[in-house]
Design a protein around this motif. Structure first.
Motif: not given
Ligand code: 13P
Ligand code: SF4
Length: 314
Positions: A156-182
């Motif tokens: 959201l920050n990237r596409i809105t140009g905002r600088n929202m403060l982010l909490w460092e949480g992740t979904c373990e399913v999506h986080e595991l997908l890597t650019a290398e494999q993709t």
């Protein structure tokens, strides 16, 4: 065997005036018997609108909580109490309260994938289906904390140009997908288009033709003239994609060729047997105290009202 269980589930649903709500990440057999199937935003609406006496929520715990918060006079049950969520767990109440209190000028937008307690610390709830529009509807100078998913927040920050403060949480399913494999899959399947959920990390999202919520991806594929897709999200979505598009082809992106790591271990705890048990015993009930419901409800209702006024939902 399954057909006997399904018959019994249908009978009990009628007897008890129960509604079965299911997320697209549920196993195919549960999706097929659901009265209503949707992504997080659709399901929140369905839970609010239902006239059923009993809501059987086949998803994860925070979704059952949201249903109870939006429709507190109904009994809400889930098939397995252990169906949690790594993203919700990555945002503990005390730590998040301290973070929020350290930034008193910031508005708190929390992704619906968080506990009821975190919702009480939030000004607006969002889902992946409305986050962009909700953030864009706020004045550009508004300071915002976005929690708990750092990948959705970063997107959201990237596409809105905002600088929202982010909490460092992740979904373990999506986080595991890597650019290398993709990337490896993209090179192997050159004529496939990559669709991805914004819970994926930035390096995966950069490779995608389309980025959107579960429902948005389903809609995109249906309307697209493309016939072949690489799918970077939880595996359950493919059941609906195949149903809607029998002539299109789907390959799920995984961390490596052998793993089933894009199965959400929590979503997949629910089985037909547990659904039947849940209807028979009315276990496991979501119980929240009135004060918690009242406080957690405000930012969810705000989300639904804003989504309606933005024309995102009816
Ligand atoms: P949506 O249902 O909003 O796409 O979110 C996906 C998810 O991770 C649900 O747990
Ligand atoms: Fe939580 Fe991720 Fe599972 Fe969704 S897919 S319930 S965000 S762990």
């Amino acid at each position: 065997m399954n057909s006997e269980i399904i018959k019994e589930i249908i009978k009990l649903k009628q007897q008890k005036n129960a509604v079965l709500l299911a997320h697209y990440y549920q196993i195919a057999e549960i999706q097929d018997i659901a009265d209503y199937i949707g992504d997080s935003l659709n399901l929140a609406q369905a839970a609010q609108a239902t006239n059923a006496d009993l809501i059987l929520f086949c998803g994860v715990h925070f979704m059952g909580e949201t249903a109870k918060i939006l429709n507190p006079s109904k009994k809400v049950i889930i098939p397995d109490l252990n169906a949690g969520c790594s993203l919700a767990d990555s945002c503990p109440y005390d730590d998040f309260k301290a973070f929020r209190d350290a930034h008193p000028e910031h508005l708190v937008i929390s992704y619906i994938n968080c506990s009821a307690q975190i919702k009480t610390l939030s000004d607006i709830i969002c889902t992946s289906g409305n986050a962009l529009q909700l953030v864009n509807s706020l004045p550009q100078e508004q300071k915002i904390i976005f929690a708990p998913d750092r990948n959705l927040g970063g997107y959201l920050n990237r596409i809105t140009g905002r600088n929202m403060l982010l909490w460092e949480g992740t979904c373990e399913v999506h986080e595991l997908l890597t650019a290398e494999q993709t990337l490896k899959l993209k090179l192997q399947y050159k004529d496939y288009k990559l669709i991805a959920h914004p819970e994926c990390n930035a390096s995966v999202l950069e490779l995608a033709t389309f980025i959107g919520s579960t429902q948005a991806m389903i809609k995109y594929v249906k309307q697209s003239s493309d016939k072949k897709f690489l799918v970077a999200t939880e595996s359950g979505i493919v059941h609906q994609l195949k149903k809607d598009n029998p002539n299109k082809d789907f390959i799920v992106v995984t961390t490596d060729e052998t793993c089933a790591c894009n199965d959400c271990q929590y979503m997949k705890l629910n089985t037909l047997e547990k659904v039947l048990h849940s209807l028979q015993t009315e276990e496991y009930e979501i119980i929240l105290n009135e004060d918690l419901i009242e406080k957690a409800k405000q930012p969810i209702v705000r989300m639904l009202e804003m989504s309606r006024s933005l024309g995102l939902i009816k």
